[in-house]
Design a protein around this motif. Structure first.
Motif, PDB file in Angstrom:
ATOM      1  N   CYS A 109      35.000  33.556  47.401  1.00 47.98           N
ATOM      2  CA  CYS A 109      35.433  32.924  48.645  1.00 47.98           C
ATOM      3  C   CYS A 109      35.459  33.927  49.798  1.00 47.98           C
ATOM      4  N   ALA A 165      31.915  34.334  50.925  1.00 50.66           N
ATOM      5  CA  ALA A 165      31.166  33.091  51.142  1.00 50.66           C
ATOM      6  C   ALA A 165      30.598  32.980  52.551  1.00 50.66           C
ATOM      7  N   TYR A 175      26.803  36.351  50.135  1.00 47.94           N
ATOM      8  CA  TYR A 175      26.817  35.080  49.404  1.00 47.94           C
ATOM      9  C   TYR A 175      25.527  34.881  48.614  1.00 47.94           C
ATOM     10  N   HIS A 224      31.009  25.420  47.761  1.00 49.47           N
ATOM     11  CA  HIS A 224      29.669  25.690  47.240  1.00 49.47           C
ATOM     12  C   HIS A 224      28.658  24.687  47.775  1.00 49.47           C
TER      13      HIS A 224
END
Length: 346
Positions: free
Chosen positions: A82, A85, A91, A287
């Motif tokens: 996270c 992200a 990421y 996601h």
């Protein structure tokens, strides 16, 4: 059609990632709590392992310790995901692993739920272990001179004092065993000889109990011997003297103690399970929201996140078809391997 679809803009994706980062680190703390509960229960069971008939009772603490460690590891990694992200370069490293990672999270939720159910439902196996262990402990109470059993008298006495109990099912259990060592019997006494001869197994049985069965709340000095003989004591009726001895058996007392512990731990584990499900669900939305960004060059563009890419029946059908394909591919490989073997020479 995607299940539970939600629209996200850049601001909502950032808030979701930040909230999930905090949520996952709180889940790490929750996993630590589950680990600590399992460790505490294991220590409590170890303290009284002498009156436990088998090791099945350690299934619950072992499962709590295992899922607690896994929960800490999984959610610590989720917190890192996270955090990375919203950085496209970072990421991109996680992207190929997120699907199997989410599958591992689902397996962890199943393990947590199973551990919680074990806490709530394994009362029967614990009761059987206690019944067997206490029965053996009472039988070995007199073996104060036997190596490996010399501690049992102290263990049973302390147990009966601490839990305010007597015997396995009740104080009458002591009437059925010889709990006084032969070392302290005068075999030249006619009374001792008569008692031993009157018993088929040649044991010295008395209608008495150890001192640790005495209830200190009794207004009179404790009566330990000739408990069923009213004429042996002044102003005494064994059917009404409830305060003289602890009435409850130690199996019921220990079972009540451990059951309350396990029920509390099961409730806490269920709360942690709900917490973990929330964190995993949020990670799934993050996601899919990042995956569905239409223009990676424009970070401000909107995207959609969902829980399942298809409806539940369609997802289940696709899962079954993938299992069938996997089974067929394994069968073809096995047949190919068999066909490639050379025939044995005659």
């Amino acid at each position: 059609m995607a299940l539970l679809k939600v629209s996200f803009d850049q601001k909502r994706r950032v808030k979701l990632a930040q909230g999930l980062w905090l949520l996952n680190w709180l889940a790490v703390l929750a996993g630590t709590v589950v680990f600590g509960l399992g460790l505490f229960l294991k220590v409590e069971l170890r303290k009284r392992s002498d009156v436990m008939g088998n090791s099945e009772s350690h299934l619950v603490p072992n499962s709590l310790i295992g899922v607690g460690v896994l929960s800490c590891a999984v959610h610590a990694l989720a917190g890192k995901v996270c955090y990375d992200a919203l950085d496209p370069a970072k990421y991109a490293k996680w992207k190929p692993w997120l699907r199997p990672y989410l599958a591992a999270c689902v397996l962890l939720q199943a393990a947590l739920l199973l551990a919680a159910l074990c806490c709530l439902l394994l009362r029967g196996s614990l009761e059987g272990a206690l019944a067997l262990g206490l029965r053996q402990g009472l039988r070995f109470y007199r073996d104060t001179d036997t190596p490996g059993r010399c501690y049992m008298k102290k263990t049973i006495d302390l147990l009966q004092i601490e839990f305010r109990c007597c015997g396995n099912n009740g104080f009458r259990d002591w009437f059925e065993i010889q709990w006084i060592s032969n070392r302290y019997l005068d075999f030249s006494s006619k009374e001792v000889k008569d008692r031993i001869k009157s018993n088929v197994d040649g044991r010295y049985l008395v209608d008495g109990v150890p001192f640790s069965c005495c209830n200190p709340n009794s207004p009179r000095p404790c009566i330990q011997y000739q408990l069923t003989n009213n004429s042996a004591h002044y102003s005494y009726d064994h059917q009404t003297e409830e305060l003289n001895l602890w009435v409850r058996g130690c199996r019921a007392a220990l079972l009540s103690y451990y059951s309350s512990l396990m029920n509390s731990m099961g409730a806490v584990t269920l709360l942690v399970w709900l917490f973990d499900v929330t964190a995993t669900t949020g990670l799934r939305y993050l996601h899919t929201a990042l995956e569905s960004v239409s223009n990676p060059e424009d970070p401000e563009c909107e995207s959609e996140g969902w829980l399942l890419e298809k409806s539940v029946p369609e997802t289940w059908k696709a899962f079954l078809e993938s299992l069938k394909k996997l089974g067929k591919s394994n069968q073809v490989e096995a047949e190919g391997a068999d066909a490639g073997q050379a025939p044995e020479a005659g």
